[in-house]
Motif scaffolding. Structure first.
Motif, PDB file in Angstrom:
ATOM      1  N   ILE A  22       5.516  -0.034  28.210  1.00 29.78           N
ATOM      2  CA  ILE A  22       4.303   0.234  27.429  1.00 29.78           C
ATOM      3  C   ILE A  22       3.893   1.700  27.577  1.00 29.78           C
ATOM      4  O   ILE A  22       3.535   2.355  26.596  1.00 29.78           O
ATOM      5  N   PHE A  23       3.944   2.220  28.801  1.00 32.09           N
ATOM      6  CA  PHE A  23       3.594   3.629  29.009  1.00 32.09           C
ATOM      7  C   PHE A  23       4.546   4.557  28.259  1.00 32.09           C
ATOM      8  O   PHE A  23       4.127   5.577  27.715  1.00 32.09           O
ATOM      9  N   ALA A  74      -6.165   2.213  27.095  1.00 30.19           N
ATOM     10  CA  ALA A  74      -6.331   2.805  25.764  1.00 30.19           C
ATOM     11  C   ALA A  74      -6.672   4.291  25.871  1.00 30.19           C
ATOM     12  O   ALA A  74      -6.173   5.103  25.083  1.00 30.19           O
ATOM     13  N   LEU A  75      -7.491   4.642  26.832  1.00 33.38           N
ATOM     14  CA  LEU A  75      -7.817   6.055  27.038  1.00 33.38           C
ATOM     15  C   LEU A  75      -6.567   6.840  27.460  1.00 33.38           C
ATOM     16  O   LEU A  75      -6.307   7.926  26.925  1.00 33.38           O
ATOM     17  N   LEU A  76      -5.807   6.302  28.389  1.00 28.78           N
ATOM     18  CA  LEU A  76      -4.565   6.957  28.808  1.00 28.78           C
ATOM     19  C   LEU A  76      -3.573   7.072  27.647  1.00 28.78           C
ATOM     20  O   LEU A  76      -2.942   8.112  27.454  1.00 28.78           O
ATOM     21  N   PHE A  77      -3.464   6.002  26.866  1.00 28.07           N
ATOM     22  CA  PHE A  77      -2.533   6.015  25.735  1.00 28.07           C
ATOM     23  C   PHE A  77      -2.965   7.024  24.673  1.00 28.07           C
ATOM     24  O   PHE A  77      -2.121   7.632  24.024  1.00 28.07           O
ATOM     25  N   PHE A  78      -4.256   7.199  24.502  1.00 29.50           N
ATOM     26  CA  PHE A  78      -4.764   8.211  23.577  1.00 29.50           C
ATOM     27  C   PHE A  78      -4.313   9.600  24.032  1.00 29.50           C
ATOM     28  O   PHE A  78      -3.817  10.400  23.238  1.00 29.50           O
ATOM     29  N   ILE A  79      -4.475   9.854  25.320  1.00 31.71           N
ATOM     30  CA  ILE A  79      -4.072  11.151  25.872  1.00 31.71           C
ATOM     31  C   ILE A  79      -2.561  11.347  25.732  1.00 31.71           C
ATOM     32  O   ILE A  79      -2.101  12.401  25.307  1.00 31.71           O
ATOM     33  N   PHE A  80      -1.786  10.327  26.058  1.00 32.68           N
ATOM     34  CA  PHE A  80      -0.325  10.424  25.957  1.00 32.68           C
ATOM     35  C   PHE A  80       0.106  10.704  24.517  1.00 32.68           C
ATOM     36  O   PHE A  80       0.946  11.562  24.263  1.00 32.68           O
ATOM     37  N   TYR A  81      -0.458   9.943  23.579  1.00 31.75           N
ATOM     38  CA  TYR A  81      -0.046  10.081  22.178  1.00 31.75           C
ATOM     39  C   TYR A  81      -0.441  11.445  21.623  1.00 31.75           C
ATOM     40  O   TYR A  81       0.362  12.114  20.959  1.00 31.75           O
TER      41      TYR A  81
END
Length: 178
Positions: free
Chosen positions: A116-117, A155-162
């Motif tokens: 997922i990450f 979701a916050l981490l995924f926003f930053i990653f994307y």
């Protein structure tokens, strides 16, 4: 008008989620009692009974559905209700796979989370439909409060990653010179 998440549909989905979560609470109450989930799976940490999730989950569901409908109404939006549904289904599938592996003691949860990450760099996993799928898919096993909190942080981490991957793609433009 077909590509809209109408108020009537949002209320219907929220009502179904409400009846499902309260039905689950009633079943638990009548059989073994309402379970309590502990933060970090440690009894030394504070416990969160499932009935808290029965109160919070309907509001959280409606909030995320509202965000999805607002995004669909934007004029420059190129997303469809079908795409949102597929993203929601993807969120549910990942959550259910983690829940099933956790409940059965199968040690693949770390690999699924790692996947997922990794996918967060290529897909916008921070969107509301993924989060709602995550919460609904894992709330049977972990209650609703822990998936809401953990999923929101993810979701916050995924926003930053994307956004980081989009930024890097913008910096590294392929040159046409030979």
């Amino acid at each position: 008008m077909k590509n809209q998440l109408t108020l009537k549909l949002r209320i219907l989905i929220t009502t179904v989620v409400t009846f499902l979560v309260w039905g689950h609470i009633a079943w638990d109450y009548a059989h073994e009692g309402i379970p309590v989930h502990y933060i970090l799976h440690s009894k030394d940490m504070p416990g969160i009974p499932n009935w808290w999730g029965a109160i919070v989950l309907p509001f959280f569901t409606y909030f995320l559905l509202f965000r999805m409908s607002k995004r669909l109404k934007e004029t420059e939006n190129k997303e469809s209700l079908k795409l949102i549904g597929l993203r929601f289904l993807g969120g549910i599938l990942f959550a259910v796979s983690i829940s099933v592996s956790f409940m059965n003691g199968i040690d693949i949860t770390d690999y699924i989370m790692g996947l997922i990450f990794l996918l967060a760099f290529f897909f916008p996993l921070y969107k509301s439909e993924y989060l709602l799928g995550w919460v609904l898919g894992s709330s049977f096993s972990f209650g609703a409060i822990i998936p809401i909190g953990f999923g929101s942080i993810l979701a916050l981490l995924f926003f930053i990653f994307y956004k980081l991957s989009v930024f890097i793609k913008g910096l590294v433009k392929p040159s046409n010179t030979v």
